[in-house]
Design a protein around this motif. Sequence first.
Motif, PDB file in Angstrom:
ATOM      1  N   TYR A 139      -4.394 131.356 108.431  1.00  0.00           N
ATOM      2  CA  TYR A 139      -5.491 132.101 109.118  1.00  0.00           C
ATOM      3  C   TYR A 139      -6.878 131.862 109.203  1.00  0.00           C
ATOM      4  O   TYR A 139      -7.577 132.597 109.543  1.00  0.00           O
ATOM      5  CB  TYR A 139      -5.182 133.528 108.554  1.00  0.00           C
ATOM      6  CG  TYR A 139      -3.794 134.129 108.582  1.00  0.00           C
ATOM      7  CD1 TYR A 139      -3.462 134.752 109.550  1.00  0.00           C
ATOM      8  CD2 TYR A 139      -2.919 133.644 107.656  1.00  0.00           C
ATOM      9  CE1 TYR A 139      -2.275 135.274 109.886  1.00  0.00           C
ATOM     10  CE2 TYR A 139      -1.517 134.186 108.041  1.00  0.00           C
ATOM     11  CZ  TYR A 139      -1.115 134.842 109.097  1.00  0.00           C
ATOM     12  OH  TYR A 139       0.391 135.360 109.253  1.00  0.00           O
ATOM     13  N   ALA A 153     -11.244 138.496 105.592  1.00  0.00           N
ATOM     14  CA  ALA A 153     -10.099 139.421 105.423  1.00  0.00           C
ATOM     15  C   ALA A 153     -10.317 140.348 104.256  1.00  0.00           C
ATOM     16  O   ALA A 153     -11.131 140.228 103.526  1.00  0.00           O
ATOM     17  CB  ALA A 153      -8.849 138.621 105.147  1.00  0.00           C
ATOM     18  N   VAL A 207       1.791 140.654 102.546  1.00  0.00           N
ATOM     19  CA  VAL A 207       2.199 139.620 101.878  1.00  0.00           C
ATOM     20  C   VAL A 207       3.170 140.351 100.493  1.00  0.00           C
ATOM     21  O   VAL A 207       3.086 141.142  99.835  1.00  0.00           O
ATOM     22  CB  VAL A 207       1.064 138.899 101.260  1.00  0.00           C
ATOM     23  CG1 VAL A 207       1.534 137.813 100.307  1.00  0.00           C
ATOM     24  CG2 VAL A 207       0.217 138.284 102.138  1.00  0.00           C
ATOM     25  N   VAL A 238      -8.570 142.315 101.243  1.00  0.00           N
ATOM     26  CA  VAL A 238      -7.364 142.174 100.464  1.00  0.00           C
ATOM     27  C   VAL A 238      -7.080 143.547  99.541  1.00  0.00           C
ATOM     28  O   VAL A 238      -7.987 143.698  98.876  1.00  0.00           O
ATOM     29  CB  VAL A 238      -7.325 140.950  99.769  1.00  0.00           C
ATOM     30  CG1 VAL A 238      -5.995 141.093  98.579  1.00  0.00           C
ATOM     31  CG2 VAL A 238      -6.949 139.896 100.265  1.00  0.00           C
ATOM     32  N   VAL A 289      -4.981 142.463 104.550  1.00  0.00           N
ATOM     33  CA  VAL A 289      -3.855 141.903 103.807  1.00  0.00           C
ATOM     34  C   VAL A 289      -3.361 142.928 102.797  1.00  0.00           C
ATOM     35  O   VAL A 289      -4.281 143.011 101.725  1.00  0.00           O
ATOM     36  CB  VAL A 289      -4.104 140.465 103.196  1.00  0.00           C
ATOM     37  CG1 VAL A 289      -3.170 139.980 102.397  1.00  0.00           C
ATOM     38  CG2 VAL A 289      -5.000 139.253 104.177  1.00  0.00           C
ATOM     39  N   LEU A 344      -4.083 132.381 103.552  1.00  0.00           N
ATOM     40  CA  LEU A 344      -5.051 132.953 104.133  1.00  0.00           C
ATOM     41  C   LEU A 344      -5.995 131.844 104.447  1.00  0.00           C
ATOM     42  O   LEU A 344      -6.345 131.781 105.839  1.00  0.00           O
ATOM     43  CB  LEU A 344      -5.749 133.801 103.436  1.00  0.00           C
ATOM     44  CG  LEU A 344      -5.190 135.298 103.040  1.00  0.00           C
ATOM     45  CD1 LEU A 344      -6.126 136.181 102.083  1.00  0.00           C
ATOM     46  CD2 LEU A 344      -4.634 136.023 104.362  1.00  0.00           C
ATOM     47  N   ILE A 387      -1.582 133.208  97.601  1.00  0.00           N
ATOM     48  CA  ILE A 387      -2.075 134.270  98.825  1.00  0.00           C
ATOM     49  C   ILE A 387      -3.271 133.725  99.203  1.00  0.00           C
ATOM     50  O   ILE A 387      -3.347 133.593 100.683  1.00  0.00           O
ATOM     51  CB  ILE A 387      -2.439 135.733  98.246  1.00  0.00           C
ATOM     52  CG1 ILE A 387      -1.153 136.181  97.548  1.00  0.00           C
ATOM     53  CG2 ILE A 387      -2.981 136.658  98.933  1.00  0.00           C
ATOM     54  CD1 ILE A 387      -1.267 137.635  96.776  1.00  0.00           C
ATOM     55  N   THR A 409       1.385 144.035 113.202  1.00  0.00           N
ATOM     56  CA  THR A 409       1.609 143.744 111.670  1.00  0.00           C
ATOM     57  C   THR A 409       2.617 142.566 111.541  1.00  0.00           C
ATOM     58  O   THR A 409       3.530 142.453 112.159  1.00  0.00           O
ATOM     59  CB  THR A 409       2.307 144.989 111.183  1.00  0.00           C
ATOM     60  OG1 THR A 409       1.471 145.861 111.213  1.00  0.00           O
ATOM     61  CG2 THR A 409       2.619 144.573 109.626  1.00  0.00           C
ATOM     62  N   LEU A 430      -1.461 141.822 107.624  1.00  0.00           N
ATOM     63  CA  LEU A 430      -0.607 140.904 107.186  1.00  0.00           C
ATOM     64  C   LEU A 430      -0.201 141.465 105.873  1.00  0.00           C
ATOM     65  O   LEU A 430      -0.761 141.881 104.795  1.00  0.00           O
ATOM     66  CB  LEU A 430      -1.582 139.702 106.870  1.00  0.00           C
ATOM     67  CG  LEU A 430      -0.488 138.684 106.243  1.00  0.00           C
ATOM     68  CD1 LEU A 430       0.716 137.980 106.905  1.00  0.00           C
ATOM     69  CD2 LEU A 430      -1.432 137.363 105.810  1.00  0.00           C
TER      70      LEU A 430
END
Length: 287
Positions: free
Chosen positions: A205, A88, A160, A90, A135, A201, A197, A180, A158
């Motif tokens: 995920y 991921a 957040v 961020v 993210v 994740l 967060i 999304t 994603l």
Amino acid sequence: MEAIRTLIDQQDASPGPSLPDDLRVLYGGDLRFQASSGRRPYVVGNFVSTLDGVVSFEVPGHSGGGTISGSDEADSFVMGLLRASVDAVVVAAGTVSQVSPNHLWIAESIYPKAGDSYAGYRQRALRKAGHPLLVVVSGRGRLDLKRAIFHAPGARVLIVTTKAGSQELASAGVSALDSTKVVALDDKGGLIDPFAILTLLHDEYGVRIVLHEGGATLFGHFMAQGLVDEVFLTLAPQIAGRTSERPRPGMVAGVAFLPEGAPWFKLVSAKYRGDHLYLRYRMKSGT
């Protein structure tokens, strides 16, 4: 691209997938990461900075890292390599707004010349399917949903946000975006807890390694909670300067450490190409 040259390499001799030959030659060595431990992913930051510590000129049209690096090809290559390596990426909403509306947070978009090599490394060596999850952290939920990343085939996003942010996004029509998803987390004055967060994740995920690309305030909150394991820093050979009218951010903003509590890092590798330096640091244990 001319290969990056290695000055220092102090990586641990830990087991794990190696870079394929073509990427290893360009990077000037191998790239390995420690396994995540506990209930959160391993977090790697990536920034480019001037010699005086500025990561953004904060000038419309010139706020991104490309202006800081001078569109350095090797910096783009390293960014692509890191994106190819993780589960991921961020990024803060403010950073999203500073780049081109067509920007995609995937490896081949930042350095297309190595696109096939990135994909092969990701699929065959790392056994990771598809692109990393993007993210986007946005307390207020104010995002331009027309941006390419929300519509790119194969991209997963994603957002957040907070309860108020999720309502803002719902009004903007986020439910029409198939790729999304929005998750609202508890907040304190609009600030979303970085550990929450990472827990999301990890647990929901399956994310084990995260690339954090800023902005400086969001990264600062991660740093303040001891949630940054490594930092990759490209040092560009220019000076940006600051004034009270143009304070200009460094890598970390929004927090200020006292001497007894300031995080320290260990140098893992130092590389160069031309006049640019490519540095990698790992957080020292106990800091």
